[in-house]
Design a protein around this motif. Structure first.
Motif, short mmCIF file in Angstrom:
data_model
loop_
_atom_site.label_atom_id
_atom_site.label_comp_id
_atom_site.label_asym_id
_atom_site.label_seq_id
_atom_site.Cartn_x
_atom_site.Cartn_y
_atom_site.Cartn_z
N TYR A 31 0.81 -1.21 0.00
CA TYR A 31 0.00 0.00 0.00
C TYR A 31 0.84 1.27 0.00
O TYR A 31 0.34 2.34 -0.25
N TYR A 66 1.38 7.26 1.59
CA TYR A 66 0.44 6.39 2.29
C TYR A 66 -0.95 6.69 1.74
O TYR A 66 -1.38 7.84 1.78
N PRO A 67 -1.66 5.69 1.26
CA PRO A 67 -2.97 5.95 0.65
C PRO A 67 -4.01 6.37 1.69
O PRO A 67 -3.82 6.16 2.89
N PRO A 68 -5.10 6.97 1.22
CA PRO A 68 -6.19 7.31 2.15
C PRO A 68 -6.69 6.05 2.84
O PRO A 68 -6.65 4.96 2.27
N ASP A 69 -7.16 6.19 4.07
CA ASP A 69 -7.61 5.02 4.82
C ASP A 69 -9.12 5.01 5.07
O ASP A 69 -9.61 4.24 5.88
N GLY A 74 -4.91 10.72 1.99
CA GLY A 74 -3.59 10.14 1.81
C GLY A 74 -2.52 11.13 2.24
O GLY A 74 -2.76 12.33 2.36
N ARG A 75 -1.32 10.61 2.50
CA ARG A 75 -0.22 11.44 2.96
C ARG A 75 1.04 11.08 2.18
O ARG A 75 1.34 9.91 1.99
N TYR A 109 -3.86 13.87 -1.75
CA TYR A 109 -2.91 13.62 -0.66
C TYR A 109 -2.49 14.93 0.00
O TYR A 109 -2.43 15.97 -0.66
#
Length: 165
Positions: A31, A66-69, A74-75, A109
């Motif tokens: 991910y 880091y993808p959206p959760d 996202g970051r 993001y």
């Protein structure tokens, strides 16, 4: 008549995970996207390679996305060359953060900028609800004084100081 001002969310306080840049670390975490993660079949999202080639070939060393959760946007954590970052003045740093923040925003993001010493150098954070608002924060002012552009002497493009919409 009253207006409601919606605050832009604070940047993530999660620590920078440099261990994800180790060989095979990103392969074990499918991910997370780094500068070394390239899809063989689709566009790799977020895609920062073109922006790096255009605006910061030597300055930007790597990134961890880091993808959206489902709850948080996202970051992207950018890792810059500390020596080169320290040669930039405030406006050059602002331009760098604004350019990459805009690219990150277009992929949904938020952005944080670090060096390898894990110092937080800047953030570009957006509220991705109906009224898209973004802000640059934590941009340190240490470094060279002056008003030069990143591409000064190499290109006559004017600097965009505010491009948050």
């Amino acid at each position: 008549m009253s207006s409601i001002v919606q605050a832009v969310p604070q940047p993530s306080t999660e620590p920078l995970e440099l261990s994800l840049l180790e060989p095979d670390a990103a392969l074990n975490n499918r991910y997370v996207i780094t500068a070394n993660t390239i899809s063989q079949s689709d566009l790799t999202v977020p895609s920062l390679w073109w922006a790096r080639e255009q605006f910061a070939r030597e300055l930007l060393d790597n990134w961890i996305a880091y993808p959206p959760d489902g709850i948080n946007a996202g970051r992207i954590d950018l890792i810059v060359n500390r020596r080169l970052w320290n040669t930039l003045d405030y406006l050059q740093r602002y331009e760098f953060v604004n350019r990459f923040g805009t690219v990150a925003r277009d992929f949904g993001y938020n952005l944080r900028v670090f060096n390898y010493q894990q110092e937080l150098l800047a953030t570009y954070t957006c509220d991705f609800t109906a009224n898209l608002q973004c802000q640059i924060a934590h941009l340190n002012t240490t470094g060279r004084p002056g008003l030069r552009r990143l591409g000064e002497g190499h290109n006559s493009e004017s600097m965009q100081l505010i491009d948050m919409q």
